[in-house]
Design an enzyme around this catalytic site. Structure first.
Site, PDB file in Angstrom:
ATOM      1  N   SER A 200       0.842  -1.158   0.166  1.00 45.73           N
ATOM      2  CA  SER A 200      -0.164   0.010   0.139  1.00 45.73           C
ATOM      3  C   SER A 200       0.734   1.444  -0.090  1.00 45.73           C
ATOM      4  O   SER A 200       0.263   2.262  -0.043  1.00 45.73           O
ATOM      5  CB  SER A 200      -0.945   0.037   1.305  1.00 45.73           C
ATOM      6  OG  SER A 200      -2.097  -1.026   1.071  1.00 45.73           O
TER       7      SER A 200
ATOM      8  N   PHE B 279      -9.424 -12.192   1.810  1.00 44.35           N
ATOM      9  CA  PHE B 279      -8.331 -12.771   2.605  1.00 44.35           C
ATOM     10  C   PHE B 279      -8.675 -13.289   3.963  1.00 44.35           C
ATOM     11  O   PHE B 279      -7.664 -13.128   4.804  1.00 44.35           O
ATOM     12  CB  PHE B 279      -7.015 -11.813   2.614  1.00 44.35           C
ATOM     13  CG  PHE B 279      -6.609 -11.567   1.378  1.00 44.35           C
ATOM     14  CD1 PHE B 279      -6.420 -10.279   0.853  1.00 44.35           C
ATOM     15  CD2 PHE B 279      -6.218 -12.521   0.191  1.00 44.35           C
ATOM     16  CE1 PHE B 279      -5.866  -9.916  -0.437  1.00 44.35           C
ATOM     17  CE2 PHE B 279      -5.627 -12.180  -0.859  1.00 44.35           C
ATOM     18  CZ  PHE B 279      -5.514 -10.881  -1.338  1.00 44.35           C
ATOM     19  N   ALA B 280      -9.808 -13.371   4.215  1.00 44.34           N
ATOM     20  CA  ALA B 280     -10.378 -13.901   5.313  1.00 44.34           C
ATOM     21  C   ALA B 280      -9.585 -15.134   6.014  1.00 44.34           C
ATOM     22  O   ALA B 280      -8.881 -15.287   6.989  1.00 44.34           O
ATOM     23  CB  ALA B 280     -11.795 -14.443   5.377  1.00 44.34           C
TER      24      ALA B 280
ATOM     25  N   THR C 263      -6.000 -16.654   5.129  1.00 43.99           N
ATOM     26  CA  THR C 263      -4.972 -16.161   4.647  1.00 43.99           C
ATOM     27  C   THR C 263      -4.316 -16.896   3.389  1.00 43.99           C
ATOM     28  O   THR C 263      -4.399 -16.245   2.152  1.00 43.99           O
ATOM     29  CB  THR C 263      -3.712 -15.783   5.675  1.00 43.99           C
ATOM     30  OG1 THR C 263      -4.338 -15.245   6.791  1.00 43.99           O
ATOM     31  CG2 THR C 263      -2.602 -15.192   5.190  1.00 43.99           C
TER      32      THR C 263
ATOM     33  N   TYR D  96     -10.519   2.584   6.601  1.00 40.75           N
ATOM     34  CA  TYR D  96      -9.589   2.069   5.392  1.00 40.75           C
ATOM     35  C   TYR D  96     -10.282   1.093   4.612  1.00 40.75           C
ATOM     36  O   TYR D  96     -10.601  -0.050   4.934  1.00 40.75           O
ATOM     37  CB  TYR D  96      -8.104   1.374   6.178  1.00 40.75           C
ATOM     38  CG  TYR D  96      -7.098   1.157   5.241  1.00 40.75           C
ATOM     39  CD1 TYR D  96      -6.963   0.096   4.413  1.00 40.75           C
ATOM     40  CD2 TYR D  96      -6.123   1.968   5.004  1.00 40.75           C
ATOM     41  CE1 TYR D  96      -6.036  -0.210   3.501  1.00 40.75           C
ATOM     42  CE2 TYR D  96      -4.973   2.082   4.193  1.00 40.75           C
ATOM     43  CZ  TYR D  96      -4.765   0.806   3.443  1.00 40.75           C
ATOM     44  OH  TYR D  96      -3.982   0.512   2.763  1.00 40.75           O
TER      45      TYR D  96
ATOM     46  N   ASN E 159      -9.126  -0.671   0.439  1.00 38.25           N
ATOM     47  CA  ASN E 159      -8.465  -0.966  -0.718  1.00 38.25           C
ATOM     48  C   ASN E 159      -9.343  -0.337  -1.704  1.00 38.25           C
ATOM     49  O   ASN E 159      -8.948   0.143  -2.772  1.00 38.25           O
ATOM     50  CB  ASN E 159      -7.856  -2.387  -1.109  1.00 38.25           C
ATOM     51  CG  ASN E 159      -6.569  -2.637  -0.124  1.00 38.25           C
ATOM     52  OD1 ASN E 159      -5.620  -1.998  -0.170  1.00 38.25           O
ATOM     53  ND2 ASN E 159      -7.006  -3.579   0.780  1.00 38.25           N
TER      54      ASN E 159
ATOM     55  N   ARG F 137       0.029   8.711   5.486  1.00 36.33           N
ATOM     56  CA  ARG F 137       0.001   8.422   6.732  1.00 36.33           C
ATOM     57  C   ARG F 137       0.759   9.537   7.666  1.00 36.33           C
ATOM     58  O   ARG F 137       1.998  10.007   7.148  1.00 36.33           O
ATOM     59  CB  ARG F 137       0.298   7.147   7.169  1.00 36.33           C
ATOM     60  CG  ARG F 137      -0.635   6.051   6.906  1.00 36.33           C
ATOM     61  CD  ARG F 137      -0.085   4.674   7.339  1.00 36.33           C
ATOM     62  NE  ARG F 137      -1.086   3.493   6.985  1.00 36.33           N
ATOM     63  CZ  ARG F 137      -2.322   3.378   7.409  1.00 36.33           C
ATOM     64  NH1 ARG F 137      -3.035   4.155   8.360  1.00 36.33           N
ATOM     65  NH2 ARG F 137      -2.745   1.976   6.965  1.00 36.33           N
TER      66      ARG F 137
ATOM     67  N   THR G 165       2.552   2.604   4.817  1.00 40.07           N
ATOM     68  CA  THR G 165       3.131   1.491   5.374  1.00 40.07           C
ATOM     69  C   THR G 165       2.474   0.390   4.267  1.00 40.07           C
ATOM     70  O   THR G 165       1.551   0.790   3.633  1.00 40.07           O
ATOM     71  CB  THR G 165       2.381   1.100   6.864  1.00 40.07           C
ATOM     72  OG1 THR G 165       1.203   1.511   6.984  1.00 40.07           O
ATOM     73  CG2 THR G 165       3.127   1.101   7.751  1.00 40.07           C
ATOM     74  N   GLY G 166       3.002  -0.882   4.331  1.00 37.42           N
ATOM     75  CA  GLY G 166       2.391  -1.706   3.107  1.00 37.42           C
ATOM     76  C   GLY G 166       2.683  -3.237   3.701  1.00 37.42           C
ATOM     77  O   GLY G 166       3.391  -3.394   4.436  1.00 37.42           O
TER      78      GLY G 166
HETATM   79  C1  LIG Z   1      -3.415  -1.431   6.575  1.00 35.89           C
HETATM   80  C2  LIG Z   1      -2.381  -2.122   6.102  1.00 35.89           C
HETATM   81  C3  LIG Z   1      -1.683  -2.960   7.299  1.00 35.89           C
HETATM   82  S1  LIG Z   1      -3.294  -3.669   5.036  1.00 35.89           S
HETATM   83  C4  LIG Z   1      -3.519  -2.696   3.733  1.00 35.89           C
HETATM   84  C5  LIG Z   1      -3.199  -3.136   2.516  1.00 35.89           C
HETATM   85  N1  LIG Z   1      -2.877  -4.721   2.262  1.00 35.89           N
HETATM   86  C6  LIG Z   1      -4.044  -5.345   2.237  1.00 35.89           C
HETATM   87  O1  LIG Z   1      -5.223  -4.746   2.377  1.00 35.89           O
HETATM   88  C7  LIG Z   1      -3.631  -6.990   2.171  1.00 35.89           C
HETATM   89  C8  LIG Z   1      -4.340  -7.319   3.488  1.00 35.89           C
HETATM   90  C9  LIG Z   1      -4.132  -9.073   3.431  1.00 35.89           C
HETATM   91  C10 LIG Z   1      -2.597  -9.334   3.431  1.00 35.89           C
HETATM   92  C11 LIG Z   1      -2.062 -10.612   4.173  1.00 35.89           C
HETATM   93  N2  LIG Z   1      -3.210 -10.764   5.267  1.00 35.89           N
HETATM   94  C12 LIG Z   1      -4.411 -11.747   5.511  1.00 35.89           C
HETATM   95  O2  LIG Z   1      -4.604 -12.667   4.491  1.00 35.89           O
HETATM   96  C13 LIG Z   1      -4.981 -11.533   6.835  1.00 35.89           C
HETATM   97  N3  LIG Z   1      -6.000 -12.757   6.677  1.00 35.89           N
HETATM   98  C14 LIG Z   1      -0.665 -10.669   4.624  1.00 35.89           C
HETATM   99  O3  LIG Z   1      -0.747 -10.171   5.760  1.00 35.89           O
HETATM  100  O4  LIG Z   1      -0.075 -11.097   3.635  1.00 35.89           O
HETATM  101  C15 LIG Z   1      -1.755  -2.633   2.795  1.00 35.89           C
HETATM  102  O5  LIG Z   1      -0.632  -2.672   2.449  1.00 35.89           O
HETATM  103  N4  LIG Z   1      -2.162  -1.868   3.962  1.00 35.89           N
HETATM  104  C16 LIG Z   1      -1.500  -1.661   4.909  1.00 35.89           C
HETATM  105  C17 LIG Z   1      -1.356  -0.427   5.273  1.00 35.89           C
HETATM  106  O6  LIG Z   1      -1.927   0.739   4.578  1.00 35.89           O
HETATM  107  O7  LIG Z   1      -0.764   0.055   6.204  1.00 35.89           O
END
Ligand SMILES: CC1(C)S[C@@H]2[C@H](NC(=O)CCCC[C@H](NC(=O)C[NH3+])C(=O)[O-])C(=O)N2[C@H]1C(=O)[O-]
Length: 349
Positions: free
Chosen positions: A62, A120-121, A123, A159, A161, A285, A299-300
């Protein structure tokens, strides 16, 4: 330079902790008024054992949202976009509520449901189900619109996507180009970001890069190599590849006023509180650190990669941090301390 000196020893210690907590590798690059320092711990590739290098490319997730926001703010500077106009004005009929403005979208205040919550409920199954898929923006938006909105337009920060899928549609409508072309012409080329690419729907990260490893939900289950994916679920919300050097260059240019007008940067930095130490502006942010310093960036979290990319308000000090895992809340939280080491110095927690 009123900031305390960066504490690279403390920074390295934080990276070591992230590796102890399950990240195969972790690295960071700090630039302070032109002086660059780096630290790297662990491996880029668990199979070959190759050490992680601070020059390795990686998926920034992100942090892509900040690039998308910059393109739209440049269009606002060129009078091709009014942040307070309805999205409907530019994309008639796209959204179910004409009250949703461009500013609501870029500030996560539209109320549009985040389709990744369902996707991604679970993972690993969720990731495996989409890692080779190619979606249109419309298909991603349709997944969101099956759900009620989370709030009335402008009423709350939530938040999503989905907002940056709409941002991608706006970029393509207003520039007449694919988002890739807009990123390249407006940001990558002018700043000479040679490690930075918009990778969609291709799955192979060009040049030398770190692998990324997804942590499964079940404790003790083996890490999943998530390096190759179309990232089509993310696109203008998360499909850029970059490096610590290029992220430092990008953020210092943005906050140094070299990518938009001062007026537009001010709009980007007009923040809505998220919690006691965080706020969100337009694709940006703000984090308020323990030493009273506020830093700006994003962050990402994309499968296999956690990124923090932040800079001081004047852009003269910047930090890019990567850990090569995701779905590991301990690691994500630990990496926050790299901001303390880089911007607050010795007083890091
Ligand atoms: C808000 C965050 C942290 S999450 C959001 C976005 N990433 C996503 O929306 C993907 C979420 C699923 C990723 C996955 N997690 C799961 O599948 C959990 N069940 C993993 O951790 O690899 C990003 O990048 N953002 C960060 C941001 O903007 O800071």
């Amino acid at each position: 330079n009123s900031l305390p000196k960066p504490d690279i020893t403390a920074l390295r210690g934080v990276l070591r902790t992230a590796v102890q907590q399950g990240a195969p590798g972790a690295m960071a690059r700090v630039v302070d008024h032109g002086t660059m320092r780096t630290a790297a711990v662990g491996v880029a590739d668990r199979t070959t054992g190759r050490a992680l290098a601070t020059t390795d490319r990686f998926r920034i997730g992100s942090v892509t949202k900040t690039f998308s926001a910059v393109v739209l703010l440049q269009l606002a500077d060129e009078k091709k976009l009014d942040l307070d106009a309805s999205v409907d004005h530019y994309l008639p009929g796209l959204l179910p509520d004409r009250r949703i403005t461009v500013r609501h979208v870029l500030g996560h205040r539209s109320g549009l449901y985040d389709y990744t919550n369902d996707m991604f409920a679970k993972t690993v199954p969720g990731f495996e189900a989409v890692r080779t898929k190619v979606f249109t923006y419309r298909q991603l938006l349709d997944r969101s619109l099956r759900h009620a909105r989370t709030n009335k337009p402008g009423a709350a920060y939530s938040y999503s996507n989905t907002n940056f899928v709409v941002a991608g549609l706006l970029i393509e409508k207003l520039t007449g180009h694919w988002v890739r072309t807009a990123y390249e012409k407006r940001i990558f080329k002018p700043l000479k970001l040679r490690d930075t690419f918009y990778l969609h729907p291709g799955t192979k990260i060009p040049g030398r890069h770190s692998k990324g490893y997804l942590t499964p939900d079940r404790a003790g289950a083996p890490l999943v190599d998530a390096t190759e994916q179309t990232a089509s679920w993310a696109q203008s919300a998360g499909a850029i590849i970059s490096s610590t050097r290029d992220l430092d260059t990008f953020l210092s240019a943005l906050l140094g006023g070299r990518l938009t007008s001062a007026a537009r940067l001010k709009q980007m930095e007009r923040m809505i509180p998220v919690n006691s130490t965080q706020a969100y502006g337009l694709g940006l942010r703000r984090r308020d650190l323990s030493c009273g310093v506020s830093v700006y960036g994003h962050t990402g979290a994309v499968q296999g990669y956690y990124t923090y990319a932040f800079a001081s308000k004047d852009g003269r000090r910047s930090l890019a941090t990567l850990a090569t895992t995701s779905n590991n809340g301990e690691v994500l939280n630990t990496l926050l301390a790299t901001l303390e080491s880089a911007f607050c110095g010795k007083r890091a927690k």
